[in-house]
Scaffold this active site. Structure first.
Site, PDB file in Angstrom:
ATOM      1  N   LYS A   1      31.828  52.682  50.664  1.00  0.00           N
ATOM      2  CA  LYS A   1      32.956  53.551  50.300  1.00  0.00           C
ATOM      3  C   LYS A   1      33.353  54.452  51.471  1.00  0.00           C
ATOM      4  CE  LYS A   1      33.666  52.223  46.013  1.00  0.00           C
ATOM      5  NZ  LYS A   1      34.889  51.486  45.658  1.00  0.00           N
TER       6      LYS A   1
ATOM      7  N   TYR B   1      26.379  51.499  48.408  1.00  0.00           N
ATOM      8  CA  TYR B   1      27.670  51.897  47.826  1.00  0.00           C
ATOM      9  C   TYR B   1      28.328  52.996  48.670  1.00  0.00           C
ATOM     10  CZ  TYR B   1      30.864  53.259  43.997  1.00  0.00           C
ATOM     11  OH  TYR B   1      31.960  53.551  43.228  1.00  0.00           O
TER      12      TYR B   1
HETATM   13  P1  NDP Z   1      34.375  48.311  36.322  1.00  0.00           P
HETATM   14  O1  NDP Z   1      32.984  47.809  36.487  1.00  0.00           O
HETATM   15  O2  NDP Z   1      34.808  48.823  34.998  1.00  0.00           O
HETATM   16  O3  NDP Z   1      35.437  47.181  36.798  1.00  0.00           O
HETATM   17  C1  NDP Z   1      35.237  46.563  38.029  1.00  0.00           C
HETATM   18  C2  NDP Z   1      36.398  45.658  38.300  1.00  0.00           C
HETATM   19  O4  NDP Z   1      36.200  45.055  39.581  1.00  0.00           O
HETATM   20  C3  NDP Z   1      36.541  44.536  37.295  1.00  0.00           C
HETATM   21  O5  NDP Z   1      37.908  44.286  37.080  1.00  0.00           O
HETATM   22  C4  NDP Z   1      35.890  43.367  38.014  1.00  0.00           C
HETATM   23  O6  NDP Z   1      36.411  42.117  37.634  1.00  0.00           O
HETATM   24  C5  NDP Z   1      36.301  43.651  39.445  1.00  0.00           C
HETATM   25  N1  NDP Z   1      35.430  43.002  40.421  1.00  0.00           N
HETATM   26  C6  NDP Z   1      34.133  43.264  40.680  1.00  0.00           C
HETATM   27  N2  NDP Z   1      33.679  42.472  41.649  1.00  0.00           N
HETATM   28  C7  NDP Z   1      34.707  41.672  42.012  1.00  0.00           C
HETATM   29  C8  NDP Z   1      34.860  40.635  42.955  1.00  0.00           C
HETATM   30  N3  NDP Z   1      33.843  40.252  43.748  1.00  0.00           N
HETATM   31  N4  NDP Z   1      36.070  40.029  43.067  1.00  0.00           N
HETATM   32  C9  NDP Z   1      37.105  40.404  42.267  1.00  0.00           C
HETATM   33  N5  NDP Z   1      37.016  41.382  41.367  1.00  0.00           N
HETATM   34  C10 NDP Z   1      35.835  42.016  41.237  1.00  0.00           C
HETATM   35  O7  NDP Z   1      34.540  49.440  37.447  1.00  0.00           O
HETATM   36  P2  NDP Z   1      35.460  50.742  37.520  1.00  0.00           P
HETATM   37  O8  NDP Z   1      36.759  50.492  36.874  1.00  0.00           O
HETATM   38  O9  NDP Z   1      34.643  51.905  37.113  1.00  0.00           O
HETATM   39  O10 NDP Z   1      35.626  50.871  39.101  1.00  0.00           O
HETATM   40  C11 NDP Z   1      36.803  50.464  39.783  1.00  0.00           C
HETATM   41  C12 NDP Z   1      36.694  50.983  41.208  1.00  0.00           C
HETATM   42  O11 NDP Z   1      36.577  52.401  41.182  1.00  0.00           O
HETATM   43  C13 NDP Z   1      35.466  50.456  41.954  1.00  0.00           C
HETATM   44  O12 NDP Z   1      35.797  50.205  43.289  1.00  0.00           O
HETATM   45  C14 NDP Z   1      34.503  51.621  41.859  1.00  0.00           C
HETATM   46  O13 NDP Z   1      33.572  51.620  42.917  1.00  0.00           O
HETATM   47  C15 NDP Z   1      35.453  52.791  41.946  1.00  0.00           C
HETATM   48  N6  NDP Z   1      34.936  54.030  41.433  1.00  0.00           N
HETATM   49  C16 NDP Z   1      34.556  54.139  40.110  1.00  0.00           C
HETATM   50  C17 NDP Z   1      34.078  55.340  39.639  1.00  0.00           C
HETATM   51  C18 NDP Z   1      33.680  55.535  38.231  1.00  0.00           C
HETATM   52  O14 NDP Z   1      33.142  56.614  37.915  1.00  0.00           O
HETATM   53  N7  NDP Z   1      33.888  54.598  37.343  1.00  0.00           N
HETATM   54  C19 NDP Z   1      33.953  56.507  40.521  1.00  0.00           C
HETATM   55  C20 NDP Z   1      34.389  56.278  41.876  1.00  0.00           C
HETATM   56  C21 NDP Z   1      34.862  55.090  42.292  1.00  0.00           C
HETATM   57  P3  NDP Z   1      35.823  41.289  36.374  1.00  0.00           P
HETATM   58  O15 NDP Z   1      36.410  41.921  35.130  1.00  0.00           O
HETATM   59  O16 NDP Z   1      36.304  39.914  36.601  1.00  0.00           O
HETATM   60  O17 NDP Z   1      34.324  41.428  36.412  1.00  0.00           O
END
Ligand code: NDP
Length: 213
Positions: free
Chosen positions: A129, A125
């Site tokens: 990132k 990860y």
């Molecule tokens: P969630 O797990 O809540 O949501 C992830 C989202 O990504 C979902 O909409 C999912 O779609 C989509 N997704 C995952 N894999 C794929 C793929 N292969 N193709 C298309 N869509 C995909 O995550 P967060 O909202 O927490 O995270 C969003 C971003 O923020 C990520 O990049 C994460 O790394 C980053 N982030 C999050 C933090 C946190 O504390 N939450 C901190 C720092 C960064 P589906 O609904 O269809 O599964």
């Protein structure tokens, strides 16, 4: 186009941008796997036909699959790098021709506070990132004279499905004393895609309650 716009941070970004007046398309796994470039190209083509050129892209889709490097499964390495880094490249490549043609575009990459430091148990990860920050800066420089900006956000601990399994005591390690909300990340994206941010390019904006300071 907001990838990962179905849940969590991406859903909040999509809602905020729609409220700002953008015509927002959300891409989740049911629409296309961002790691699959043919699927991405097809999904972007569908949006282009139905709603017009893609002039805004938020590369937010992401997953985690934690484990110490010594025992990390290669599939877990690949799936995280393919989704979180190559996925952003696939989508950027699919959107840039529209932006170049319009001589206008906004790209925001959702990285993480861990991108600029170590986070034991997340080699895949953190590497993805950190790579995303390099992609951000390079695309910014390549496109700077074309009216296209590319910036990154580094969220800290945000309350979503992704972090639901993590120990609640983590909040104590955050200088702000609380976890962040998806809407707080969305507000930063809203600024970076605004006309007022036209001169902000290649930047990394932290939204982490001081965690990375
Ligand atoms: P969630 O797990 O809540 O949501 C992830 C989202 O990504 C979902 O909409 C999912 O779609 C989509 N997704 C995952 N894999 C794929 C793929 N292969 N193709 C298309 N869509 C995909 O995550 P967060 O909202 O927490 O995270 C969003 C971003 O923020 C990520 O990049 C994460 O790394 C980053 N982030 C999050 C933090 C946190 O504390 N939450 C901190 C720092 C960064 P589906 O609904 O269809 O599964």
């Amino acid at each position: 186009m907001v990838t990962g716009g179905t849940r969590g941070i991406g859903a909040a970004i999509a809602e905020r941008l729609a409220a700002d007046g953008w015509d927002v398309a959300r891409l989740g796994r049911a629409d296309a796997d961002v790691a699959d470039r043919d699927a991405v190209n097809a999904a972007f083509a569908r949006v282009r036909v139905s709603r017009g050129p893609i002039l805004l892209l938020v590369n937010n889709a992401g997953i985690r699959a934690d484990g110490l490097a010594i025992s990390m499964d290669h599939d877990d390495w690949s799936s995280v790098v393919d989704t979180n880094l190559t996925g952003a490249f696939n989508c950027t490549k699919a959107a840039l021709p529209d932006m170049l043609k319009a001589r206008y575009g906004r790209i925001v990459n959702v990285s993480s506070v861990v991108a600029e430091r170590a986070n034991p148990g997340q080699a895949n990860y953190v590497a993805a990132k950190a790579g995303l920050l390099g992609l951000t800066r390079t695309v910014a420089r390549e496109m700077a004279r074309k009216g296209v900006t590319c910036n990154a956000i580094t969220p800290g601990f945000i309350a979503t499905d992704m972090t639901a399994d993590l120990n609640g005591d983590l909040a104590g390690a955050i200088p702000a004393g609380r976890v962040g909300q998806p809407e707080e990340v969305a507000a930063a994206v809203s600024f970076l895609v605004s006309d007022e941010a036209a001169y902000v390019n290649g930047a990394t904006l932290s939204v982490d309650g001081g965690l990375g300071a």
